[in-house]
Design a protein around this motif. Structure first.
Motif, short mmCIF file in Angstrom:
data_model
loop_
_atom_site.label_atom_id
_atom_site.label_comp_id
_atom_site.label_asym_id
_atom_site.label_seq_id
_atom_site.Cartn_x
_atom_site.Cartn_y
_atom_site.Cartn_z
N ASN A 58 0.86 -1.17 0.00
CA ASN A 58 0.00 0.00 0.00
C ASN A 58 0.90 1.22 0.00
OD1 ASN A 58 -1.69 2.23 0.97
ND2 ASN A 58 -3.24 0.62 1.05
N ARG A 59 0.71 2.06 -1.01
CA ARG A 59 1.53 3.27 -1.16
C ARG A 59 1.57 4.12 0.10
NH1 ARG A 59 2.83 4.68 -6.33
NH2 ARG A 59 1.35 4.11 -7.94
N ASP A 60 0.45 4.11 0.86
CA ASP A 60 0.31 5.03 1.99
C ASP A 60 0.62 4.38 3.34
OD1 ASP A 60 -0.60 6.84 0.07
OD2 ASP A 60 -2.66 6.08 0.25
N THR A 61 1.46 3.34 3.34
CA THR A 61 1.75 2.62 4.58
C THR A 61 2.41 3.52 5.63
OG1 THR A 61 2.10 0.60 3.31
CG2 THR A 61 2.98 0.64 5.55
N THR A 62 1.83 3.51 6.83
CA THR A 62 2.48 4.14 7.99
C THR A 62 2.27 3.19 9.18
OG1 THR A 62 0.57 5.26 8.96
CG2 THR A 62 1.70 6.43 7.16
N PRO A 63 2.96 3.39 10.28
CA PRO A 63 2.75 2.51 11.43
C PRO A 63 1.32 2.54 11.94
CG PRO A 63 4.81 3.72 11.68
CD PRO A 63 4.10 4.31 10.48
N ALA A 64 0.57 3.58 11.61
CA ALA A 64 -0.81 3.70 12.11
C ALA A 64 -1.72 2.59 11.58
CB ALA A 64 -1.38 5.07 11.75
N GLN A 65 -1.33 1.92 10.51
CA GLN A 65 -2.20 0.88 9.95
C GLN A 65 -1.88 -0.51 10.50
OE1 GLN A 65 -0.57 2.81 7.18
NE2 GLN A 65 -2.20 4.33 7.33
N PHE A 66 -1.19 -0.57 11.64
CA PHE A 66 -0.83 -1.87 12.21
C PHE A 66 -1.28 -1.98 13.66
CE2 PHE A 66 1.84 -1.14 8.63
CZ PHE A 66 1.96 -2.39 8.04
N LEU A 67 -1.74 -3.16 14.03
CA LEU A 67 -2.12 -3.44 15.42
C LEU A 67 -1.02 -4.28 16.06
CD1 LEU A 67 -4.91 -3.72 13.56
CD2 LEU A 67 -5.86 -4.31 15.75
N SER A 68 -0.73 -4.00 17.31
CA SER A 68 0.26 -4.77 18.05
C SER A 68 0.15 -4.37 19.51
CB SER A 68 1.68 -4.45 17.53
OG SER A 68 2.66 -5.02 18.37
N ASN A 69 0.53 -5.26 20.40
CA ASN A 69 0.59 -4.87 21.82
C ASN A 69 1.70 -3.84 22.05
OD1 ASN A 69 -1.50 -6.38 22.60
ND2 ASN A 69 -0.36 -7.76 23.96
N ASN A 70 2.57 -3.70 21.06
CA ASN A 70 3.73 -2.82 21.16
C ASN A 70 3.74 -1.97 19.87
OD1 ASN A 70 6.23 -1.76 21.70
ND2 ASN A 70 7.36 -3.65 21.30
N ALA A 77 11.50 -0.96 10.95
CA ALA A 77 11.57 -1.77 9.73
C ALA A 77 10.77 -1.12 8.60
CB ALA A 77 11.04 -3.18 10.01
N LEU A 78 9.58 -0.58 8.92
CA LEU A 78 8.75 0.03 7.87
C LEU A 78 9.44 1.26 7.29
CD1 LEU A 78 5.16 -0.14 9.46
CD2 LEU A 78 6.03 -1.53 7.56
N ALA A 79 10.18 1.98 8.13
CA ALA A 79 10.85 3.19 7.63
C ALA A 79 12.03 2.85 6.74
CB ALA A 79 11.33 4.04 8.81
N ARG A 80 12.65 1.70 7.00
CA ARG A 80 13.88 1.38 6.26
C ARG A 80 13.62 0.59 4.99
NH1 ARG A 80 17.31 -1.52 9.42
NH2 ARG A 80 15.65 -1.82 10.91
N TYR A 81 12.48 -0.10 4.90
CA TYR A 81 12.11 -0.75 3.62
C TYR A 81 10.68 -0.33 3.33
CZ TYR A 81 11.93 -3.87 -0.30
OH TYR A 81 11.82 -4.35 -1.58
N THR A 82 10.52 0.57 2.39
CA THR A 82 9.24 1.25 2.18
C THR A 82 8.47 0.66 0.99
OG1 THR A 82 10.18 2.83 0.64
CG2 THR A 82 10.32 3.41 3.00
N PRO A 83 7.20 1.04 0.84
CA PRO A 83 6.46 0.62 -0.35
C PRO A 83 7.20 1.01 -1.63
CG PRO A 83 4.95 1.54 1.26
CD PRO A 83 6.33 1.75 1.81
N ALA A 84 7.83 2.19 -1.65
CA ALA A 84 8.56 2.61 -2.87
C ALA A 84 9.67 1.63 -3.20
CB ALA A 84 9.12 4.01 -2.66
#
Ligand SMILES: Cc1cc2nc3c(=O)[nH]c(=O)nc-3n(C[C@H](O)[C@H](O)[C@H](O)COP(=O)(O)OP(=O)(O)OC[C@H]3O[C@@H](n4cnc5c(N)ncnc54)[C@H](O)[C@@H]3O)c2cc1C
Length: 408
Positions: A58-70, A77-84
């Motif tokens: 998803n082009r618009d991936t941010t940490p806000a679209q993930f659920l986790s206890n943490n 990881a999301l910042a270092r390997y991106t959708p682009a």
């Protein structure tokens, strides 16, 4: 250890999205990598994903679209390997793709193209794949692990667990990753089916059974505070309950016993609009409502409230229009469960991230052990986010793996 045994820098358990991607990157860094998977077919979940076209990111991936206890764990990881980054890889393999909805990218032709991409990347890195091959036992030994497989014992310096979640057991999902985590002292956040249709008691659902197949854009919410979820998406009536993208999304936030709060007409104040429409209209209430909702739903809803669909709008009392508007704007209904692992797209919960290093997915309990992809307690929304997590967590791990001789 007998010298004749095969020897690898890393063994990766699971030839799915995360495992294959990690293997390709690590192999191309010069590491000797073996991937094992017990399923007869490669990456079945990719094959069936996105209706056969794989919503690969998803082009618009941010940490806000993930659920986790943490919730912050996924950031690094999301910042270092991106959708682009993944899009560039897809382009480099000549795979055509398109955006369908809200940043969701799908293959033009087939999910098989993503599998072929991963295989080509593994081949470029000289990765060995043993499949079908099951894992019987893992032992930590000096300098790494001994892994007993159905194809014989192997020794590796690092072990990457990429065995996925629990959904769709008939194509190979198992809890082996959670069991290995426990073996090495990790906690596992309780698992539950997510991105899954919701079901209702037959007695509650009986009036809605004839609506199976009807769909409409709605607003859905559940929970409160930090655990609250809210989506504006389509809802689909089924014979046993509710499905469609909006319900799959909200299911990841739903807790047993909690109601769903639905707004079936999120466009504005319907009671007010109907009151204003009274002037100069002789149209029947049922026809007016059927202009706003699927006809079958409009009919069922009026019957449920005891309102006469054939009554001309001007003759309907304002207080009944208010009751109608309020009931559409706030339909609270409590599921009795979900369609379970058979229908769930993903697993919520998994290996507790508080004992993993967010930069590289390494266990903080056992040197050389890593967990990537869906086996970890990181669960994405519907829309390509789960694959983006598979790629990003795999890339973070692959960069951290080392050649055996450089370890220690
Ligand atoms: C129907 C469906 C559609 C989906 N569509 C999308 C989509 O379009 N976009 C999206 O982002 N996500 C989608 N998902 C979710 C996505 O498929 C997963 O999140 C993703 O595949 C997780 O990658 P993974 O590598 O962690 O696990 P997987 O891809 O599941 O791979 C795990 C591998 O481990 C193997 N394994 C398991 N147990 C063992 C064992 N005991 N021994 C050896 N091997 C084992 C399995 O055979 C499997 O090959 C979908 C899921 C489903 C079920």
């Amino acid at each position: 250890m007998p010298a004749a045994l095969p020897d690898f820098d890393a063994v990766i358990l699971g030839a799915g999205a995360a495992g294959l991607f990690c293997a390709g990157v690590a192999g191309q860094r010069g590491l000797r990598v073996l991937v094992i998977d017990h399923a007869p077919k490669l990456a079945e979940k990719i094959r069936i994903s996105g209706g056969g076209r794989c919503n690969f990111t998803n082009r618009d991936t941010t940490p806000a679209q993930f659920l986790s206890n943490n919730p912050h764990f996924c950031r690094s990881a999301l910042a270092r390997y991106t959708p682009a980054d993944f899009i560039a890889l897809v382009r480099s393999h000549g795979i055509g793709f398109h955006e369908k909805h809200k940043g969701q990218l799908f293959c033009d032709d087939s999910a098989e193209q993503i599998i072929q991409l991963l295989v080509a990347e593994c081949d470029a890195g000289g990765v060995q794949r043993w499949q079908p091959c099951s894992l019987a036992a893992v032992r930590a030994v000096a300098g790494g692990f001994e892994v007993d497989t159905s194809a014989g014992p192997v020794r590796c310096a690092q072990l990457v667990v990429a065995s996925g979640g629990l959904s769709i057991p008939k194509i190979g999902a198992t809890d082996i990753g959670h069991r290995l985590a426990r073996q090495f002292g990790h906690a596992v956040v309780p698992t539950r089916p997510a991105l899954v249709p919701l079901t209702f008691d037959a007695s509650i659902w009986a009036p809605f059974v004839p609506l199976a197949g009807a769909s409409l854009p709605v607003q859905l919410a559940t929970g409160s505070g930090q655990a609250a979820g809210r989506f504006d998406e389509d809802l689909l009536f089924t014979h046993r309950g509710l499905s469609g993208p909006g319900v799959l999304q909200i299911s990841s936030y739903w807790q047993p016993g909690e109601p769903l709060r639905l707004n079936l007409l999120p466009g504005g104040d319907i009671a007010d609009q109907l009151r204003q429409a009274k002037a100069g209209s002789r149209r029947q209430l049922g026809n007016v409502l059927a202009g706003l909702l699927p006809q079958r739903l409009a009919d069922a809803w009026l019957a449920r409230l005891g309102l006469d669909a054939s009554r001309p709008l001007p003759e309907v009392r304002d207080k009944d229009l208010q009751r109608l508007g309020d009931s559409l704007a706030r339909w609270d209904i409590t599921p009795n469960g979900t369609e379970g692992w058979r229908k769930a797209e993903v697993t919520a919960g998994g290996v507790d991230t508080r004992e993993l290093d967010s930069r590289n997915m390494a266990s903080q309990r056992q040197s050389g052990l890593f967990f990537i992809g869906e086996v970890v307690d990181v669960t994405g929304w519907l829309g390509g986010y789960n694959f983006q997590w598979a790629w990003a967590s795999a890339a973070a791990c692959a960069q951290a793996l080392q050649a055996a001789e450089t370890i220690g």
